[in-house]
Design a protein around this motif. Structure first.
Motif, short mmCIF file in Angstrom:
data_model
loop_
_atom_site.label_atom_id
_atom_site.label_comp_id
_atom_site.label_asym_id
_atom_site.label_seq_id
_atom_site.Cartn_x
_atom_site.Cartn_y
_atom_site.Cartn_z
N LYS A 23 -28.15 -16.06 -21.34
CA LYS A 23 -27.99 -17.49 -21.58
C LYS A 23 -28.25 -18.31 -20.31
CE LYS A 23 -24.57 -20.93 -23.03
NZ LYS A 23 -23.16 -21.14 -23.47
N GLU A 24 -27.66 -17.89 -19.19
CA GLU A 24 -27.82 -18.63 -17.94
C GLU A 24 -29.26 -18.59 -17.44
OE1 GLU A 24 -25.62 -20.53 -16.41
OE2 GLU A 24 -24.15 -20.13 -17.98
N LEU A 25 -29.93 -17.46 -17.66
CA LEU A 25 -31.34 -17.35 -17.26
C LEU A 25 -32.19 -18.35 -18.04
CD1 LEU A 25 -33.11 -15.60 -15.36
CD2 LEU A 25 -33.56 -14.12 -17.32
N SER A 26 -31.91 -18.48 -19.32
CA SER A 26 -32.65 -19.42 -20.17
C SER A 26 -32.36 -20.86 -19.78
CB SER A 26 -32.29 -19.18 -21.64
OG SER A 26 -32.93 -20.12 -22.47
N LEU A 27 -31.07 -21.17 -19.51
CA LEU A 27 -30.69 -22.53 -19.14
C LEU A 27 -31.31 -22.96 -17.80
CD1 LEU A 27 -26.90 -22.54 -20.14
CD2 LEU A 27 -28.79 -23.76 -21.27
N GLY A 28 -31.57 -21.98 -16.95
CA GLY A 28 -32.12 -22.30 -15.63
C GLY A 28 -33.63 -22.31 -15.56
N MET A 29 -34.29 -22.22 -16.72
CA MET A 29 -35.74 -22.10 -16.73
C MET A 29 -36.45 -23.30 -16.10
SD MET A 29 -38.19 -20.15 -17.40
CE MET A 29 -39.97 -20.30 -17.45
N GLU A 30 -36.03 -24.49 -16.45
CA GLU A 30 -36.69 -25.69 -15.91
C GLU A 30 -36.52 -25.75 -14.39
OE1 GLU A 30 -38.66 -27.78 -17.50
OE2 GLU A 30 -38.41 -26.49 -19.26
N ARG A 31 -35.31 -25.43 -13.91
CA ARG A 31 -35.07 -25.39 -12.47
C ARG A 31 -35.95 -24.35 -11.79
NH1 ARG A 31 -29.96 -22.31 -11.59
NH2 ARG A 31 -31.51 -20.73 -12.18
N ASP A 32 -36.04 -23.17 -12.40
CA ASP A 32 -36.86 -22.11 -11.83
C ASP A 32 -38.32 -22.52 -11.74
OD1 ASP A 32 -34.54 -20.66 -11.71
OD2 ASP A 32 -35.08 -19.21 -13.27
N MET A 33 -38.80 -23.23 -12.75
CA MET A 33 -40.20 -23.67 -12.76
C MET A 33 -40.47 -24.67 -11.63
SD MET A 33 -40.98 -24.05 -16.86
CE MET A 33 -42.62 -24.73 -16.56
N LYS A 34 -39.49 -25.52 -11.35
CA LYS A 34 -39.66 -26.49 -10.27
C LYS A 34 -39.61 -25.81 -8.90
CE LYS A 34 -37.64 -30.42 -12.76
NZ LYS A 34 -36.51 -31.39 -12.81
N LEU A 35 -38.67 -24.86 -8.76
CA LEU A 35 -38.49 -24.20 -7.47
C LEU A 35 -39.44 -23.01 -7.29
CD1 LEU A 35 -34.58 -24.18 -7.27
CD2 LEU A 35 -36.17 -25.77 -6.17
#
Length: 361
Positions: A236-248
């Motif tokens: 769940k946390e990996l999915s929720l952080g997807m947009e952040r990961d794409m930016k970083l």
């Protein structure tokens, strides 16, 4: 477990070297920058396939040569082993045990268990989380091949996922492929988290009494595992952080971001401990590591002490040396001072001078 002898060719500042060790305490002494630590490094490489300094193979080969050899002869139980390591500047290393070539370097882990203790280890408590993760990973990789496999797979997937995150800018359609990697990342990551919890529990069963003795019954030490994410929440946390990961362009969730707290009387000494408390906790950690290896492998590890005695006060020196017991130990120091001569039994002494070693008879 005993290392009987060590042979080096073109390793660091040694053109050719053969050493025969005693099964008790071995001292290598000499001025700084003469090659004492290089001997310990060679043994560590023979155990873990890697330098404790993080050096690449090409950096530990004599600069004027293209390849180097480490041959370690050891006795384990009622078996003798010869570990041959062929280091090459332009190729990956070759490893053989008793003449049989290993397909993967990781197959060597667990044959020769060592505990390496250097002055840098005294700073493990106050250093970055990556240093504490490296300590846990290296110990678990020696003791648990299943953990080693999971960690290697996890790191490969993290690297692939981070590459994808960087490639999204040029190829947005790649976004649909990341779920495949996420599923594998969660699978291996959960195994890592679970084993780290177990490892900390095992250490805590040992380290409390050690630290209590070291502090004169004044302090209680407890290690607390601080996972970046719990097993049940990872996906769940990996999915929720997807947009952040794409930016970083970096995976920001997972056990590669874990940390470990050290609480003395419930106070986090990473932030609020004195240097003395941090060093005593680091010493307790190393002594607990020795005991844990004994419990899991039913054998003694090899203890490598790299000029660490000079960094400890007399009481901590005495506690460390009294704790060694029947463990084969190889110690480096700058001189045979009164402490070593008068308070501790020495079985063999070697003098190290600019890539040559005398003594050991």
């Amino acid at each position: 477990m005993i290392i009987k002898s060590l042979e080096l060719e073109n390793f660091r500042n040694y053109d050719s070297l053969q050493l025969f060790f005693d099964e008790g305490t071995n001292i290598l002494y000499g001025d700084n920058a003469q090659g004492k630590t290089n001997v310990l490094e060679a043994i560590y490489v023979s155990s873990t396939t890697k330098s404790h300094k993080g050096s690449k193979d090409k950096e530990i080969i004599n600069f004027s040569k293209e390849e180097a050899h480490i041959r370690t002869f050891l006795s384990k139980g009622d078996m003798d082993y010869r570990v041959d390591m062929h280091l090459r500047k332009s190729k990956s290393k070759g490893i053989a045990v008793n003449g049989q070539r290993l397909k993967k370097a990781t197959e060597l882990l667990g044959l020769l268990n060592v505990v390496f203790f250097s002055p840098e280890d005294l700073s493990i408590i106050k250093n970055s989380p990556s240093v504490r993760r490296s300590f846990v990973d290296m110990e678990l990789c020696q003791l648990d091949k299943y953990y080693l496999y999971n960690l290697n797979q996890y790191n490969k997937i993290i690297n692939q996922r981070n590459k994808l995150l960087k490639d999204f800018y040029y190829s947005p359609d790649l976004k649909d492929t990341i779920t495949v990697w996420d599923s594998q990342l969660v699978t291996y990551g959960k195994q890592i988290i679970e084993r780290r919890f177990q490892f900390v529990d095992q250490l805590n069963e040992i380290i409390g009494q050690i630290h209590n003795n070291l502090s004169g019954q004044k302090e209680n030490l407890k290690i607390v595992y601080e996972p970046d994410v719990l097993e049940e929440n990872f996906e769940k946390e990996l999915s929720l952080g997807m947009e952040r990961d794409m930016k970083l362009k970096f995976t920001g969730t997972g056990p590669h971001r874990d940390d470990f707290a050290f609480l003395v009387n419930e106070i986090d000494i990473r932030k609020y401990g004195s240097q003395g408390q941090q060093r005593t906790a680091a010493l307790s950690l190393k002594l607990a590591e020795i005991e844990l290896v004994k419990q899991i492998t039913k054998d003694n590890p090899i203890l490598l002490l790299d000029d660490v005695l000079s960094e400890l006060d007399s009481s901590r020196q005495n506690y460390l040396l009294n704790s060694i017991g029947d463990i084969q130990t190889i110690i480096t120091c700058t001189g045979l001072d009164e402490f070593v001569n008068n308070r501790f039994e020495i079985n063999k002494v070697f003098k190290v001078v600019n890539g040559t070693i005398e003594g050991g008879k």
